[in-house]
Design a protein around this motif. Structure first.
Motif, PDB file in Angstrom:
ATOM      1  N   PRO B 172     -50.482  -9.581   6.417  1.00 27.65           N
ATOM      2  CA  PRO B 172     -50.081  -8.724   7.678  1.00 27.65           C
ATOM      3  C   PRO B 172     -49.845  -9.737   8.846  1.00 27.65           C
ATOM      4  O   PRO B 172     -48.839  -9.358   9.918  1.00 27.65           O
ATOM      5  CB  PRO B 172     -51.345  -7.919   8.289  1.00 27.65           C
ATOM      6  CG  PRO B 172     -52.502  -8.571   7.519  1.00 27.65           C
ATOM      7  CD  PRO B 172     -52.124  -9.077   6.554  1.00 27.65           C
ATOM      8  N   SER B 173     -50.100 -11.011   8.706  1.00 25.64           N
ATOM      9  CA  SER B 173     -49.518 -12.072   9.730  1.00 25.64           C
ATOM     10  C   SER B 173     -49.350 -13.210   8.845  1.00 25.64           C
ATOM     11  O   SER B 173     -49.690 -14.214   8.926  1.00 25.64           O
ATOM     12  CB  SER B 173     -50.791 -12.417  10.700  1.00 25.64           C
ATOM     13  OG  SER B 173     -51.876 -11.413  10.608  1.00 25.64           O
ATOM     14  N   SER B 208     -41.890  -9.335  10.403  1.00 24.78           N
ATOM     15  CA  SER B 208     -42.658  -8.889  11.229  1.00 24.78           C
ATOM     16  C   SER B 208     -43.086  -7.460  10.875  1.00 24.78           C
ATOM     17  O   SER B 208     -44.264  -7.048  11.006  1.00 24.78           O
ATOM     18  CB  SER B 208     -42.496  -8.980  12.605  1.00 24.78           C
ATOM     19  OG  SER B 208     -41.186  -8.668  13.062  1.00 24.78           O
ATOM     20  N   ASN B 209     -42.235  -6.841  10.551  1.00 25.97           N
ATOM     21  CA  ASN B 209     -42.434  -5.480  10.230  1.00 25.97           C
ATOM     22  C   ASN B 209     -42.347  -4.858   9.038  1.00 25.97           C
ATOM     23  O   ASN B 209     -42.500  -3.555   8.381  1.00 25.97           O
ATOM     24  CB  ASN B 209     -41.359  -4.443  11.264  1.00 25.97           C
ATOM     25  CG  ASN B 209     -40.165  -4.573  10.887  1.00 25.97           C
ATOM     26  OD1 ASN B 209     -39.835  -5.580  10.100  1.00 25.97           O
ATOM     27  ND2 ASN B 209     -39.121  -3.654  11.412  1.00 25.97           N
ATOM     28  N   LYS B 210     -42.130  -5.758   8.044  1.00 27.29           N
ATOM     29  CA  LYS B 210     -42.078  -5.162   6.532  1.00 27.29           C
ATOM     30  C   LYS B 210     -42.300  -6.358   5.569  1.00 27.29           C
ATOM     31  O   LYS B 210     -41.864  -7.595   5.869  1.00 27.29           O
ATOM     32  CB  LYS B 210     -40.949  -4.553   6.131  1.00 27.29           C
ATOM     33  CG  LYS B 210     -39.320  -5.124   6.414  1.00 27.29           C
ATOM     34  CD  LYS B 210     -38.647  -4.088   5.668  1.00 27.29           C
ATOM     35  CE  LYS B 210     -37.540  -3.725   6.346  1.00 27.29           C
ATOM     36  NZ  LYS B 210     -36.538  -3.097   5.890  1.00 27.29           N
ATOM     37  N   SER B 290     -38.995  -2.713  -0.368  1.00 30.25           N
ATOM     38  CA  SER B 290     -39.731  -2.819   0.804  1.00 30.25           C
ATOM     39  C   SER B 290     -41.060  -2.138   0.976  1.00 30.25           C
ATOM     40  O   SER B 290     -40.896  -1.211   0.765  1.00 30.25           O
ATOM     41  CB  SER B 290     -38.721  -2.896   2.011  1.00 30.25           C
ATOM     42  OG  SER B 290     -38.267  -1.856   2.237  1.00 30.25           O
ATOM     43  N   LEU B 291     -41.944  -2.840   1.809  1.00 27.73           N
ATOM     44  CA  LEU B 291     -43.183  -2.198   2.110  1.00 27.73           C
ATOM     45  C   LEU B 291     -43.128  -2.133   3.461  1.00 27.73           C
ATOM     46  O   LEU B 291     -43.257  -3.423   4.362  1.00 27.73           O
ATOM     47  CB  LEU B 291     -44.341  -2.867   1.575  1.00 27.73           C
ATOM     48  CG  LEU B 291     -45.921  -2.073   1.552  1.00 27.73           C
ATOM     49  CD1 LEU B 291     -45.928  -0.898   0.908  1.00 27.73           C
ATOM     50  CD2 LEU B 291     -46.686  -3.191   1.079  1.00 27.73           C
ATOM     51  N   ASP B 292     -43.186  -0.970   4.220  1.00 25.97           N
ATOM     52  CA  ASP B 292     -43.413  -0.944   5.805  1.00 25.97           C
ATOM     53  C   ASP B 292     -44.747  -1.496   6.130  1.00 25.97           C
ATOM     54  O   ASP B 292     -45.598  -1.161   5.613  1.00 25.97           O
ATOM     55  CB  ASP B 292     -42.973   0.460   6.185  1.00 25.97           C
ATOM     56  CG  ASP B 292     -41.568   0.847   6.222  1.00 25.97           C
ATOM     57  OD1 ASP B 292     -40.847  -0.512   6.225  1.00 25.97           O
ATOM     58  OD2 ASP B 292     -40.980   1.886   6.104  1.00 25.97           O
ATOM     59  N   SER B 295     -47.964   0.669   6.433  1.00 25.57           N
ATOM     60  CA  SER B 295     -48.583   0.824   5.168  1.00 25.57           C
ATOM     61  C   SER B 295     -49.796   0.152   5.222  1.00 25.57           C
ATOM     62  O   SER B 295     -50.922   0.214   4.494  1.00 25.57           O
ATOM     63  CB  SER B 295     -48.065   0.541   3.899  1.00 25.57           C
ATOM     64  OG  SER B 295     -46.686   1.186   3.962  1.00 25.57           O
ATOM     65  N   PHE B 296     -49.691  -1.220   5.643  1.00 30.88           N
ATOM     66  CA  PHE B 296     -50.867  -2.008   5.871  1.00 30.88           C
ATOM     67  C   PHE B 296     -51.322  -2.633   7.118  1.00 30.88           C
ATOM     68  O   PHE B 296     -51.922  -3.641   7.304  1.00 30.88           O
ATOM     69  CB  PHE B 296     -50.845  -3.259   4.769  1.00 30.88           C
ATOM     70  CG  PHE B 296     -49.305  -3.825   5.135  1.00 30.88           C
ATOM     71  CD1 PHE B 296     -49.577  -4.974   6.077  1.00 30.88           C
ATOM     72  CD2 PHE B 296     -48.303  -3.596   4.567  1.00 30.88           C
ATOM     73  CE1 PHE B 296     -48.473  -5.787   6.604  1.00 30.88           C
ATOM     74  CE2 PHE B 296     -47.016  -4.320   4.949  1.00 30.88           C
ATOM     75  CZ  PHE B 296     -47.146  -5.298   5.889  1.00 30.88           C
ATOM     76  N   GLU B 297     -51.058  -1.819   8.360  1.00 29.45           N
ATOM     77  CA  GLU B 297     -51.406  -2.225   9.677  1.00 29.45           C
ATOM     78  C   GLU B 297     -52.622  -2.442   9.930  1.00 29.45           C
ATOM     79  O   GLU B 297     -53.283  -3.039  10.802  1.00 29.45           O
ATOM     80  CB  GLU B 297     -50.447  -1.293  10.566  1.00 29.45           C
ATOM     81  CG  GLU B 297     -50.710  -0.161  10.884  1.00 29.45           C
ATOM     82  CD  GLU B 297     -49.778   0.681  11.806  1.00 29.45           C
ATOM     83  OE1 GLU B 297     -48.940  -0.017  12.442  1.00 29.45           O
ATOM     84  OE2 GLU B 297     -49.988   2.079  11.993  1.00 29.45           O
TER      85      GLU B 297
END
Lengths: 318, 332
Positions: B172-173, B208-210, B290-292, B295-297
């Motif tokens: 995520p980061s 940053s977003n996907k 791509s994975l948004d 889905s994992f925020e």
């Protein structure tokens, strides 16, 4: 010394053990009799006629005929030519002698042979001469066939747009070994032609057949064979005419494009010619490439002459 | 004494040489092959002497001919839980004149029997095996030449599936270097998957977003890839049914992407031909998925998870065997 011998023998044994003897056997039917450029081969046998003959005496003429080609000869003719003032037959003979000789086959790979013996007689040489040289000519005229059976590739994909492996490839086929006959087919060029507008879904296999007379004689029209061995005159149009029949997968090819379909003919020029043959009915474009049997049959007459010089000697008396 | 020793040494060396030359490499018995490796799918081979190299045909009698093919499934599809669609596959024989070599009932194709062609698995490490037999006869009446030398072509067209589940990193980061992470976003090289189409590498890139995944695929087999729905166009005769067509250029090199998920999240993939096909160029292709972030925020640190990819395609392979037919006439 003994160690050396031992060492060499062991290496020899190892090498020998790696050897595989060839059986040397060849299938009996795997004989291609349709090879070579000979048809009928003819020669005078030894001393018949002899090199020297006395005047006013009989002498034998013996011909050894061998059919070294792959076509059977039926109704072949042999004609002898003399200098009639000095040599003639002992008895009344026909213009020519008929013969039949079978050609090569897998049961008789050398072809059959025949001996023809005749008796001739010399005449008086003349008061002013002790000897007279003369020539004996032997001419054979016989019907012959050249048959070529080969496999041709029929590929409906003219432009190579079908993306797939093909069983065969359209290419020119060369025949350098002959077909067991004096007239041979030397090359076949294959083309796949798009069919005319009325059949857009079909292609027509098209073959360009190259023919050559590779023998030592002359080709004559098959209906003029007997005349060629007689004293009848032959027209220049009677020479170099060969009838052709061709089929692909048993379907007849049209070798006389634009003219009558039957009786296609080749006219040799300087012993060579070519002819174009096309399959009458096209082949569906959807069909993949396949190998098809192509048979070509040439039908013609053939003639050639051999000669032998003899000397007629006067019988000198005291 | 020294002489004798030398003799023995030479003899020993020679014996050793013979023994070594007779040795063949033993396969390690214990090394079990993974069931999902290799680049073969279904392979076919002519059974020895079927057809024979040469035939002798007499002018009186028909000569029987048999074309028998060994069919082996060397790949991993179908797995036990999968629907077995191999019966959509067919074997065709062609390349010869059908008037000369006449197959019984004019039978020039056979459907693959899926019951016998299970995929390679731990309980069946060799994969399924079947045979396809085409029986017929050579008609001497139609053989107008002394020697006929056709090439028998066997074409196999079948549907197949490639599945891969490599582990990928979800971070995520991705730009935070200070945090200790169990994995890093990057590329993953994959081994073969027991199918002719292989997913060779997965490249990962994060923003940053996907997270983006580039799935690289390759045709590692010896055949052609065709659209799975165009298998019926494989028929080399193209004339068995009214709707049959032959394969066109656009029917080749299309691999259908059935599924691409990370965990339970479906990936969004493109570019896809007709919305579902990955195109291959010179046997290779790729798709970007791509994975948004949505889905994992909820996740705060990097973790590994399987990326499940499933590809479906038609595959065509061809083998050939030249034969010789000689016609003999009887002595009579």
């Amino acid at each position: 010394m003994k160690i050396k011998i031992l060492f060499i023998s062991i290496i020899f044994v190892i090498i020998l053990s790696g050897c595989k003897g060839s059986s040397g056997s060849k299938p009996i039917t795997d004989v291609d009799v349709r090879q070579g450029t000979d048809g009928l081969v003819m020669e005078f046998t030894k001393n018949a006629p002899p090199d020297k003959v006395f005047e006013d005496s009989p002498f034998p003429i013996a011909m050894h005929l061998r059919n070294k080609g792959a076509s059977d000869i039926k109704q072949g003719f042999l004609a002898l030519g003399f200098e009639k003032t000095y040599v003639d037959f002992t008895e009344e003979k026909k213009e020519s002698i008929e013969f039949e000789i079978k050609g090569k086959s897998i049961f008789n790979i050398n072809g059959d042979e025949e001996f023809i013996t005749l008796n001739a007689k010399t005449k008086k040489v003349g008061a002013q001469s002790e000897t007279h040289p003369s020539t004996i000519l032997a001419t054979s005229c016989y019907p012959y066939k050249t048959i070529l059976g080969t496999s041709a590739c029929v590929d409906t994909d003219i432009f190579g747009t079908k993306l797939r492996d093909k069983a065969c490839e359209v290419k020119d086929i060369q025949f350098s070994k002959g077909q067991g006959s004096p007239v041979t087919i030397t090359k076949i060029e294959t083309r796949m032609l798009p069919s005319a507008d009325q059949e857009p879904d079909k292609v027509k296999p098209h073959f360009i057949i190259f023919v050559e007379n590779k023998g030592n004689g002359e080709v004559i029209a098959s209906d003029m064979i007997k005349d060629a061995c007689s004293n009848k005159p032959l027209n220049y149009k009677d020479f170099n005419r060969i009838k052709i029949k061709a089929s692909l997968s048993g379907q007849g090819l049209n070798c006389n494009i634009g003219e009558k379909e039957d009786g296609a003919e080749i006219r040799l020029r300087e012993k060579k010619d070519m002819i174009r043959c096309t399959l009458k009915d096209g082949i569906d474009r959807k069909q993949d490439a396949y190998t098809a049997p192509l048979q070509i049959e040439l039908d013609y007459g053939y003639t050639f002459t051999i000669s032998k010089d003899i000397i007629i000697e006067k019988i000198l008396t005291y | 004494m020294v002489k004798r020793k030398v003799k023995f040494e030479i003899l020993f060396l020679v014996l050793l040489l013979i023994i070594i030359s007779g040795c063949s490499k033993l396969g390690g018995q214990g090394s079990a092959k993974g069931s999902e490796t290799g680049t073969d799918g279904i392979i076919i081979n002519f059974l020895e002497n079927n057809p024979q190299d040469s035939y002798l045909v007499s002018s009186e009698d028909d000569e029987p001919i048999s074309v028998t093919l060994e069919v082996r499934n060397k790949g991993s599809y179908p797995r036990s839980e999968e629907v077995n669609e191999l019966s959509r596959g067919k074997i065709y024989i062609s390349g010869f004149d059908r008037d000369i070599i006449r197959m019984d009932d004019n039978d020039l194709s056979q459907i693959l029997r899926n019951d016998y062609l299970s995929g390679v698995s731990n309980i069946n490490p060799e994969g399924g095996f079947d045979t396809a037999e085409f029986k017929g006869f050579i008609s001497p009446d139609e053989l107008v030449v002394d020697k006929y030398e056709p090439t028998i072509l066997a074409t196999l067209c079948y549907p197949y599936v490639t599945k891969a589940s490599p582990t990928v990193c979800i971070d995520p980061s991705p730009f935070d270097d200070k945090q200790k992470k169990v994995c890093k976003i990057g590329s993953t090289q994959l081994s073969s998957q027991g199918a002719p189409i292989t997913i060779t590498r997965i490249d990962q890139e994060a923003s940053s977003n996907k997270i983006q995944f580039k799935l690289n695929i390759k045709n590692d087999g010896n055949g052609d890839v065709i659209r799975v729905n165009d298998l019926k166009k494989c028929n080399p005769y193209g004339d068995t049914s009214s709707d049959s067509e032959t394969l066109k250029r656009k029917d080749f090199d299309r691999v259908e992407l059935i599924r691409a998920t990370v965990g339970f999240s479906e990936l969004e993939c493109g570019p896809l031909d007709e919305g579902r096909f990955i195109r291959l160029f010179n046997g290779e292709g790729y798709v970007l998925c791509s994975l948004d972030r949505a889905s994992f925020e909820e996740v705060k640190s990097a973790y590994t998870t399987p990326l499940n990819v499933e590809l479906k395609y038609g595959y065509r392979s061809t083998i050939s065997k030249p034969i010789k037919i000689s016609k003999i006439s009887s002595i009579s």
